[in-house]
Design a protein around this motif. Structure first.
Motif, PDB file in Angstrom:
ATOM      1  N   ALA A   1      -4.361  -7.369 -19.287  1.00  0.00           N
ATOM      2  CA  ALA A   1      -3.296  -8.066 -18.565  1.00  0.00           C
ATOM      3  C   ALA A   1      -2.147  -8.511 -19.452  1.00  0.00           C
ATOM      4  O   ALA A   1      -1.015  -8.664 -18.981  1.00  0.00           O
TER       5      ALA A   1
ATOM      6  N   LEU B   1      -3.639  -0.393 -17.522  1.00  0.00           N
ATOM      7  CA  LEU B   1      -4.855  -0.037 -16.792  1.00  0.00           C
ATOM      8  C   LEU B   1      -5.491   1.174 -17.468  1.00  0.00           C
ATOM      9  O   LEU B   1      -4.809   2.179 -17.711  1.00  0.00           O
TER      10      LEU B   1
ATOM     11  N   LYS C   1       2.788   0.802 -11.336  1.00  0.00           N
ATOM     12  CA  LYS C   1       3.498  -0.385 -11.803  1.00  0.00           C
ATOM     13  C   LYS C   1       3.325  -0.647 -13.292  1.00  0.00           C
ATOM     14  O   LYS C   1       4.007  -1.514 -13.847  1.00  0.00           O
ATOM     15  N   ARG C   2       2.432   0.067 -13.917  1.00  0.00           N
ATOM     16  CA  ARG C   2       2.090  -0.213 -15.313  1.00  0.00           C
ATOM     17  C   ARG C   2       1.593   1.062 -15.980  1.00  0.00           C
ATOM     18  O   ARG C   2       1.204   2.023 -15.281  1.00  0.00           O
TER      19      ARG C   2
ATOM     20  N   ASP D   1     -10.534  -3.860  -7.026  1.00  0.00           N
ATOM     21  CA  ASP D   1      -9.555  -4.435  -7.950  1.00  0.00           C
ATOM     22  C   ASP D   1      -8.500  -3.392  -8.332  1.00  0.00           C
ATOM     23  O   ASP D   1      -7.302  -3.690  -8.401  1.00  0.00           O
TER      24      ASP D   1
ATOM     25  N   PHE E   1      -8.698  -3.605 -17.469  1.00  0.00           N
ATOM     26  CA  PHE E   1      -7.341  -4.105 -17.296  1.00  0.00           C
ATOM     27  C   PHE E   1      -6.984  -5.033 -18.450  1.00  0.00           C
ATOM     28  O   PHE E   1      -7.656  -6.035 -18.687  1.00  0.00           O
TER      29      PHE E   1
ATOM     30  N   LYS F   1      -6.000  -2.951  -5.584  1.00  0.00           N
ATOM     31  CA  LYS F   1      -5.038  -4.046  -5.478  1.00  0.00           C
ATOM     32  C   LYS F   1      -3.947  -3.925  -6.536  1.00  0.00           C
ATOM     33  O   LYS F   1      -2.773  -4.173  -6.257  1.00  0.00           O
ATOM     34  N   LEU F   2      -4.341  -3.543  -7.755  1.00  0.00           N
ATOM     35  CA  LEU F   2      -3.357  -3.409  -8.829  1.00  0.00           C
ATOM     36  C   LEU F   2      -2.468  -2.182  -8.631  1.00  0.00           C
ATOM     37  O   LEU F   2      -1.250  -2.251  -8.801  1.00  0.00           O
ATOM     38  N   GLU F   3      -3.077  -1.061  -8.301  1.00  0.00           N
ATOM     39  CA  GLU F   3      -2.361   0.213  -8.156  1.00  0.00           C
ATOM     40  C   GLU F   3      -2.794   0.873  -6.846  1.00  0.00           C
ATOM     41  O   GLU F   3      -3.733   1.675  -6.822  1.00  0.00           O
TER      42      GLU F   3
ATOM     43  N   ASN G   1       3.352  -5.997 -17.055  1.00  0.00           N
ATOM     44  CA  ASN G   1       2.374  -5.748 -15.986  1.00  0.00           C
ATOM     45  C   ASN G   1       1.013  -5.332 -16.508  1.00  0.00           C
ATOM     46  O   ASN G   1       0.133  -4.979 -15.727  1.00  0.00           O
TER      47      ASN G   1
END
Length: 330
Positions: A135, A88, A207-208, A116, A133, A119-121, A85
């Protein structure tokens, strides 16, 4: 089994990858560790297990990123538990200069704005105006990854012995992965203490891995299962084993709260520390002493570099690789 008989000493992440890689290639492998309980005292048991070759480039030389990228490929092709994932990296507005500095020292990232980040977290929405980020980066649960490697080593018909100091007398090669246990035999090896806190709060759902930059107390938070998070970042020049210091605990908890106030309601699961082996330049070495090959000095990059180092040693034994700058023959 074909080829030489090989004893691997030390069942931390470096030894596990050496044993797995050599057993996978068909060697007769015996993995031994002096501790009776697997992973009980290995430095890798305290790792965040971030597979972050680009982020680590902030303080590491290019070879760490290069080997880390190779290791990332090996991890993904070997272990289904790799969580890809990305990473960040954030900073509060007052520490924006730290984010700019980090971006200049690393590659493989894109710049995010506040939308952004949300949306990611979603749990970090409206908390950070900008972020980086990465990726392509990933992470693993260290206990799950080590357990998988150990089970697979056994399935490959390698012999595994815990609670044992010695090696087989008829071994053709000994791969020494004892970490700080080899400090008396390996010149210039030093201990670098790393402290961590494991907390649990299912109300937060990152998530990351998230790295919070700060000029004095940077922090990383790594998500595991069931709302469990590993918080770390301390790098202390000491080989002292023992409990986490009060100052470090306060710094880690305060920075976690700064990342998100909901961490203030988290339950503390563990507070502990481990000592990682390192050479003066924080780059690992493969030292060949006749039939004994020392793999050591992985510093804070154990999970990141262990697969590539295992591949390097296996290729060296097979005579199929040019002498790497990491390999020295004594």
């Amino acid at each position: 089994m074909n080829g030489p008989k090989i004893s691997v000493i030390g069942a931390g992440i470096a030894g596990l990858w050496q044993a797995y890689t050599l057993a996978y290639r068909g060697y007769a492998v015996h993995l031994v560790d002096q501790e009776r309980i697997p992973f009980s005292k290995a430095a890798s048991a305290y790792a965040g297990a971030m597979l972050a070759p680009f982020c680590e480039r902030e303080t590491a030389p290019p070879i760490v990123q290069d080997l880390g990228l190779r290791s990332l490929d090996i991890w993904r092709s070997t272990f289904a538990g790799v969580v890809s994932n990305g990473t960040l990296v954030v900073a509060h507005p007052g520490d924006r200069s730290e984010l700019i500095r980090f971006s200049r020292l690393t590659e493989g990232h894109r710049v995010l704005d506040a939308s952004d980040v949300a949306k990611l977290e979603p749990d970090l929405a409206r908390r950070f105006e900008t972020a980086l980020f990465y990726a392509e980066e990933a992470h693993v649960d260290p206990a799950a990854a080590a357990g998988f490697l150990l089970r697979t080593i056994r399935r490959l018909n390698a012999k595994v012995t815990f609670g044992h100091n010695g090696t087989e007398e008829d071994a053709d090669y000994v791969i020494d992965c004892r970490g700080m246990g080899a400090s008396q035999d390996v010149t210039a090896l030093r201990g670098v203490r790393g402290e961590r806190i494991v907390i649990q709060n299912p109300a937060i759902a990152l998530k990351r891995p998230v790295r919070l930059l700060h000029p004095y107390a940077p922090l990383y938070v790594v998500p595991w299962d069931m709302g469990t998070y590993m918080i770390g970042a301390t790098v202390i020049e000491s080989d002292e084993q023992g409990p986490v210091t009060l100052r470090s605990a306060l710094d880690l908890l305060a920075m976690a709260y700064a990342l998100h106030p909901a961490f203030g309601d988290a339950r503390i699961v563990a507070i502990d520390a481990g000592v990682r082996p390192a050479f003066p330049d924080n780059v690992p070495r493969v030292i060949v002493r006749g039939r004994r090959i020392v793999v050591n000095g992985l510093y804070r990059h154990g999970f990141l570099l262990a697969p590539a180092l295992a591949e390097l040693v296996a290729d060296y034994l097979e005579g199929g690789a040019a002498l790497s700058p990491l390999i020295s023959e004594e």
